[in-house]
Design a protein around this motif. Structure first.
Motif, PDB file in Angstrom:
ATOM      1  N   GLY A  18       0.803  -1.215   0.000  1.00  0.00           N
ATOM      2  CA  GLY A  18       0.000   0.000   0.000  1.00  0.00           C
ATOM      3  C   GLY A  18       0.838   1.267   0.000  1.00  0.00           C
ATOM      4  O   GLY A  18       0.403   2.310  -0.501  1.00  0.00           O
ATOM      5  N   ARG A  49      -4.910  -1.031   2.867  1.00  0.00           N
ATOM      6  CA  ARG A  49      -5.831   0.094   3.037  1.00  0.00           C
ATOM      7  C   ARG A  49      -5.686   0.778   4.397  1.00  0.00           C
ATOM      8  O   ARG A  49      -6.190   1.888   4.581  1.00  0.00           O
ATOM      9  CB  ARG A  49      -7.258  -0.385   2.797  1.00  0.00           C
ATOM     10  CG  ARG A  49      -7.511  -0.662   1.312  1.00  0.00           C
ATOM     11  CD  ARG A  49      -8.793  -1.424   1.078  1.00  0.00           C
ATOM     12  NE  ARG A  49      -9.996  -0.658   1.351  1.00  0.00           N
ATOM     13  CZ  ARG A  49     -10.632   0.103   0.465  1.00  0.00           C
ATOM     14  NH1 ARG A  49     -10.155   0.220  -0.776  1.00  0.00           N
ATOM     15  NH2 ARG A  49     -11.745   0.727   0.790  1.00  0.00           N
ATOM     16  N   PRO A  53      -5.913   4.277   1.906  1.00  0.00           N
ATOM     17  CA  PRO A  53      -7.336   3.983   1.686  1.00  0.00           C
ATOM     18  C   PRO A  53      -7.742   3.920   0.222  1.00  0.00           C
ATOM     19  O   PRO A  53      -8.806   3.391  -0.104  1.00  0.00           O
ATOM     20  CB  PRO A  53      -8.033   5.157   2.386  1.00  0.00           C
ATOM     21  CG  PRO A  53      -7.042   5.652   3.390  1.00  0.00           C
ATOM     22  CD  PRO A  53      -5.706   5.465   2.743  1.00  0.00           C
ATOM     23  N   THR A  56      -6.703  -0.685  -3.980  1.00  0.00           N
ATOM     24  CA  THR A  56      -7.651  -1.756  -4.287  1.00  0.00           C
ATOM     25  C   THR A  56      -6.855  -3.008  -4.648  1.00  0.00           C
ATOM     26  O   THR A  56      -5.682  -2.931  -5.008  1.00  0.00           O
ATOM     27  CB  THR A  56      -8.566  -1.377  -5.460  1.00  0.00           C
ATOM     28  OG1 THR A  56      -7.767  -1.128  -6.624  1.00  0.00           O
ATOM     29  CG2 THR A  56      -9.396  -0.143  -5.135  1.00  0.00           C
ATOM     30  N   GLY A 225     -12.688  -3.071  -1.100  1.00  0.00           N
ATOM     31  CA  GLY A 225     -11.411  -2.826  -1.751  1.00  0.00           C
ATOM     32  C   GLY A 225     -10.977  -3.979  -2.643  1.00  0.00           C
ATOM     33  O   GLY A 225     -10.111  -3.816  -3.499  1.00  0.00           O
TER      34      GLY A 225
END
Length: 234
Positions: A18, A49, A53, A56, A225
């Motif tokens: 991420g 996430r 955030p 995906t 997600g």
């Protein structure tokens, strides 16, 4: 039978993914949609996430535990869709990691440290360390204390751990992932927390509901997600 909840390592790997992604499009190539792989996909997504955030995770199932041709095709398709971090859970992550490396995107592996195969794009992953358990089992056989039983371990037991980081992972991100691993080992962090919802918005772990092995073994959903179909495993 013995196993370890290796999905916990995938949460930390998700944090790394991420943080380093440029497209916010991560991917996961899986064999079959069994609960153990759904643990990994969901943990990976929740980890990603928690720090990004916008991230995906696109999932592709190849309906096999080992099919290098299908693995490579899935990986290439995901890369063409803009995914720049490819994770996988198969008999080996070798083909997916090699395909990612060739395309100059990042990779996350399961079961083995594969940084030698992807020196530029390897991030981290989960690796087994069953040696100490094998010694323990052999000693119990020798002293006649062994008995058949199902053994389930967490990362605090040391049989599943985070693979070494690749050179693409900044020091600050390494620290963030290692801090998450420490919190998981000390049970100060719960990946599947009360109030957990699936991607349709349905609560899957109610407040006060017990998170135990039976709950994990019933997992048949993905978290927000995650995109991609969720076929029924036959």
């Amino acid at each position: 039978y013995f196993s370890s909840e290796y999905y916990e390592c995938l949460y930390a790997a998700g944090i790394v993914a991420g943080k380093v992604t440029r497209s916010n499009k991560l991917a996961f190539v899986g064999g079959y949609p069994i609960p153990a792989l759904l643990w990994c996909i969901n943990a990976f997504t929740l980890g990603a996430r928690s720090v990004n955030p916008k991230a995906t995770v696109q999932v592709v199932w190849i309906n096999s535990w080992e099919d290098p041709t299908a693995e490579a095709e899935a990986a290439r398709s995901l890369i063409e869709q803009g995914c720049d971090v490819l994770a996988s859970s198969l008999n080996t992550s070798m083909t997916v990691c090699r395909t990612a490396e060739k395309a100059k995107v990042f990779s996350v592996g399961v079961s083995y440290d594969l940084h030698d195969l992807a020196p530029n794009g390897w991030l981290t992953g989960q690796a087994w360390n069953w040696g100490p358990l094998y010694v323990k089992i052999m000693n119990s056989i020798k002293d006649n204390s062994w008995k058949p039983e199902n053994l389930r371990y967490g990362i605090q037991d040391g049989y599943a751990g985070l693979s070494p980081f690749g050179k693409a992972v900044p020091a600050a991100v390494r620290s963030q992932a290692l801090n998450a691993m420490t919190a998981l080992k000390e049970r100060k962090l719960q990946i599947f927390a009360p109030g957990l919802k699936d991607r349709e918005g349905k609560v899957r772990l109610a407040v006060g509901e017990k998170l135990d092995q039976a709950w994990l073994d019933r997992m048949d959903f993905v978290v927000p997600g995650v995109s991609g179909s969720l076929p029924t495993h036959q």
